[in-house]
Design a protein around this motif. Structure first.
Motif, PDB file in Angstrom:
ATOM      1  N   GLN A 119       0.845   8.656 -15.423  1.00  0.00           N
ATOM      2  CA  GLN A 119       0.365   7.180 -15.333  1.00  0.00           C
ATOM      3  C   GLN A 119       0.064   6.803 -14.087  1.00  0.00           C
ATOM      4  N   ASN A 120       0.732   6.016 -13.170  1.00  0.00           N
ATOM      5  CA  ASN A 120       0.256   5.951 -11.754  1.00  0.00           C
ATOM      6  C   ASN A 120       1.425   5.598 -10.998  1.00  0.00           C
ATOM      7  N   PRO A 121       1.693   5.888  -9.735  1.00  0.00           N
ATOM      8  CA  PRO A 121       2.547   5.770  -8.778  1.00  0.00           C
ATOM      9  C   PRO A 121       3.536   4.491  -8.920  1.00  0.00           C
ATOM     10  N   ALA A 122       2.691   3.362  -8.926  1.00  0.00           N
ATOM     11  CA  ALA A 122       3.309   2.037  -9.140  1.00  0.00           C
ATOM     12  C   ALA A 122       4.043   1.641 -10.178  1.00  0.00           C
ATOM     13  N   MET A 123       3.681   2.382 -11.488  1.00  0.00           N
ATOM     14  CA  MET A 123       4.513   2.259 -12.447  1.00  0.00           C
ATOM     15  C   MET A 123       6.079   2.990 -12.275  1.00  0.00           C
ATOM     16  N   ALA A 124       5.719   4.094 -11.673  1.00  0.00           N
ATOM     17  CA  ALA A 124       7.035   5.039 -11.407  1.00  0.00           C
ATOM     18  C   ALA A 124       7.916   4.143 -10.489  1.00  0.00           C
ATOM     19  N   ARG A 126       6.035  10.981  -2.903  1.00  0.00           N
ATOM     20  CA  ARG A 126       6.466  12.172  -3.611  1.00  0.00           C
ATOM     21  C   ARG A 126       7.823  11.843  -4.207  1.00  0.00           C
ATOM     22  N   PHE A 127       7.944  11.620  -5.569  1.00  0.00           N
ATOM     23  CA  PHE A 127       9.165  11.386  -6.027  1.00  0.00           C
ATOM     24  C   PHE A 127      10.030  12.613  -6.336  1.00  0.00           C
ATOM     25  N   LEU A 179      10.435  10.362 -12.591  1.00  0.00           N
ATOM     26  CA  LEU A 179       9.850   9.476 -11.957  1.00  0.00           C
ATOM     27  C   LEU A 179       8.312  10.309 -11.457  1.00  0.00           C
ATOM     28  N   ALA A 180       8.506  11.426 -11.041  1.00  0.00           N
ATOM     29  CA  ALA A 180       7.436  12.236 -10.780  1.00  0.00           C
ATOM     30  C   ALA A 180       6.473  12.390 -11.711  1.00  0.00           C
ATOM     31  N   GLN A 181       6.769  12.492 -12.915  1.00  0.00           N
ATOM     32  CA  GLN A 181       5.951  12.465 -14.212  1.00  0.00           C
ATOM     33  C   GLN A 181       5.076  11.477 -14.433  1.00  0.00           C
ATOM     34  N   ILE A 182       5.908  10.349 -14.466  1.00  0.00           N
ATOM     35  CA  ILE A 182       5.295   9.074 -14.538  1.00  0.00           C
ATOM     36  C   ILE A 182       4.204   8.751 -13.765  1.00  0.00           C
TER      37      ILE A 182
END
Length: 608
Positions: A82-87, A69-70, A75-78
């Motif tokens: 998108q996906n957590p690895a992108m964040a 959980r960002f 980063l939470a929105q990304i």
């Protein structure tokens, strides 16, 4: 199993290497294997449960395993869109080594910048996930599994004799050591960075035990609010819960029932063996919350079935026998159509629930007595000729002898490897190859690293590492995944851990009362019978059953016969253990026999 793995360094045949590293860790064929490689790096993720991913962009590669959980909104929105690895990748570019401080929940990630020859590895605060690494021959290799890393040709599988000793001492292989020489495992809250060819490590997070001054009612309100939110965040469609009848699993089921305002499906394991079965407490909790109860009674034949599963699924030897009931409990949930389970692990380690916390208070009291009283009166009494071996002086002598050993080493007074001279257990060559003091040094390091001077907090910090991260979470996480279940631990929510750490010490252990605050704050939720029950555990009657059930006894005998050829433990001592187990010491020697059998079974299943 799910996981991530990869390397930084020049290597040919990239696709072949990715497949080889993936097969080495038995990554699930049902999971999607994502991969990327170039002349100087490779990254891959296998995700059966949708909790592993990679992202490669503009020369930067990020691999993530877990469900973080960002805390940063962008980063939470990304992660959401998108996906957590992108964040993780974007977070690294924005925040650098500060990134893991902005992540909560279970995660392990690796970020690689090949052009800058930089890399970063990080693990979550409680060690719910896992990450291993090795630096060899210009390569940095990482993976969720020790087997991922060891499969890289720059690393290899050279067994560390010290790891064998540590396994027999701890019943698992505590981080940072791994089974293989040169392969290390991250500790909870640790970050490892590579810059200019040099690896460095530190902790981005450490447990803060500074007490928050507030009255009981304020603490209780905060606790219940955080518990409710943690359980709601852990809940998801098609989720059931473990229910052992202990305080923790009952709390999770009760809070989940309240959050849903509907009955919960619970899964419990029973044993048809005196002194091991706790089904009555599980039923008590299930009746209180009107749960849809699922019960399974474990049989000796189930142990025979589970042994090859355990040997296959763990990436290193693992000796906690309660992996067996955990597996069958999770398997029952999967067969009933569930995909996730909530587990109650962590409550003892953050709220003060282990019996040794209260027991050690008695020993610590001795050290505070005046030296004149200790050395001039009490200790001479324990040495009186002809009397010191008789009750009650024998009891007093045992107490004094233990009290004189400082924490944390005193906690291991009854360790099997301290009860018999090592020369009688191990071959001479093996003893010469290991350091018997290494386990004690590892315990002392974690104990002394605690941000508190109080021995209760220090023992709890020690247990967060050795009991929880190195043992119980490995047990539950691996066995649930083997059964096709994803597990979540609401009591280890970062917000709940931080809250518990800030409680005054006497809110955790008050006199001889364990988990005083936890139980008082949940009196309206937990059945009185469970609040007042004696702590038991999720044990396994292996020692008794292996003498009563012929197929299990034969498996034990065959395993130990094969193990004799390893040259680590003296064959005569293995025979001695088997003989003692057949008498009145079945449970005591059964522990060491289980450890040895599972070590041999693991070696046979994983020798390449």
């Amino acid at each position: 199993m799910d996981g991530i793995f990869g390397w930084l360094g020049d290597h040919g045949a990239h696709q072949d290497l990715i497949r080889h590293m993936g097969r080495a860790a038995c990554l699930s064929p049902e999971g999607l294997l994502q991969q990327h490689s170039s002349q100087v790096l490779g990254v891959a993720a296998c995700s059966r449960f949708g909790k592993a991913d990679i992202h490669v962009e503009n020369g930067l590669a990020a691999a993530l395993h877990g469900r973080p959980r960002f805390l940063d909104d962008e980063l939470a929105q990304i992660a959401r869109d998108q996906n957590p690895a992108m964040a993780v990748a974007y977070g690294w570019l924005r925040f650098g080594e500060k990134l893991p401080t902005l992540m909560h929940g279970n995660f392990a990630f690796a970020v690689i910048e090949p052009l800058k020859k930089k890399a970063c590895l990080a693990l979550d605060r409680v060690g719910a996930e896992r990450l291993c690494y090795a630096q060899r021959g210009g390569h940095l290799v990482f993976g969720s599994s020790v087997q991922n890393v060891a499969a890289h040709p720059a690393v290899g599988r050279s067994i560390d004799p010290q790891a064998i000793y540590d396994y027999l001492y701890f019943h698992t292989l505590p981080a940072p050591r791994s089974l293989y020489q040169g392969v290390r495992k991250l500790l909870p809250g640790q970050i490892v960075t590579l810059k200019n060819g040099t690896l460095s490590s530190g902790f981005y997070w450490q447990a803060d035990y500074a007490a928050v001054d507030a009255d009981f009612d304020s603490h209780r309100r905060d606790f219940r609010a955080i518990l409710d939110q943690a359980v709601r965040d852990a809940d998801a469609p098609v989720t059931a819960a473990f229910l052992s009848g202990g305080t923790d699993s009952s709390t999770v089921v009760g809070a989940l029932t309240a959050a849903r305002q509907a009955p919960v499906d619970t899964f419990s394991i029973g044993f048809d063996a005196a002194g091991f079965d706790e089904m009555e407490y599980a039923r008590c909790a299930a009746e209180r919350y009107d749960s849809r109860r699922h019960e399974y009674y474990l049989k000796p034949a189930d142990i025979v079935t589970a042994i090859p599963v355990i040997a296959r699924e763990y990436d290193e030897p693992f000796g906690n026998a309660s992996a067996v009931p955990t597996y069958f409990c999770a398997q029952a949930a999967r067969e009933a159509g569930f995909e996730r389970m909530l587990a109650g692990d962590g409550g003892d380690e953050i709220f003060g629930g282990n019996v040794r916390y209260a027991k050690q208070r008695l020993f610590e009291t001795y050290a505070r007595l005046p030296a004149l009283l200790r050395h001039g009166m009490i200790e001479p009494l324990t040495l009186l000729p002809g009397l010191s071996s008789r009750f009650p002086l024998a009891k007093l002598k045992s107490y004094v002898d233990q009290a004189k050993v400082g924490l944390p080493l005193r906690l291991e007074s009854y360790n099997f490897l301290h009860r018999t001279p090592l020369e009688q257990i191990f071959a001479t060559d093996f003893i010469d190859a290991v350091d018997p003091s290494a386990p004690g040094a590892a315990l002392s390091e974690a104990y002394e690293r605690t941000a508190s001077d109080h021995y209760i907090n220090r023992m709890m910090h020690l247990d967060l590492k050795f009991t929880l991260a190195d043992n119980d979470l490995r047990k539950v996480g691996t066995m649930t995944e083997a059964a096709g279940i994803e597990v979540r631990y609401p009591l280890l929510d970062d917000r709940l851990v931080a809250f518990a750490n800030h409680l005054p010490v006497d809110y955790k252990v008050r006199g001889q009362k364990l988990r005083w605050f936890f139980k008082e704050a949940l009196r309206d939720l937990l059945p009185e019978q469970i609040i007042n029950k004696t702590k038991h555990g999720f044990g396994l009657p292996f020692g008794v059953w292996s003498t009563q059930y012929a197929p299990l006894g034969e498996l034990v005998g065959d395993s130990l016969a094969d193990f004799k050829q390893r040259g680590w433990i003296r064959p005569a001592y293995l025979d001695h253990m088997l003989a003692m187990q057949r008498g009145p010491h079945a449970s005591y020697y059964g522990v060491m026999i289980w450890l040895t059998m599972m070590l041999e079974q693991w070696l046979q299943a994983n020798e390449h």
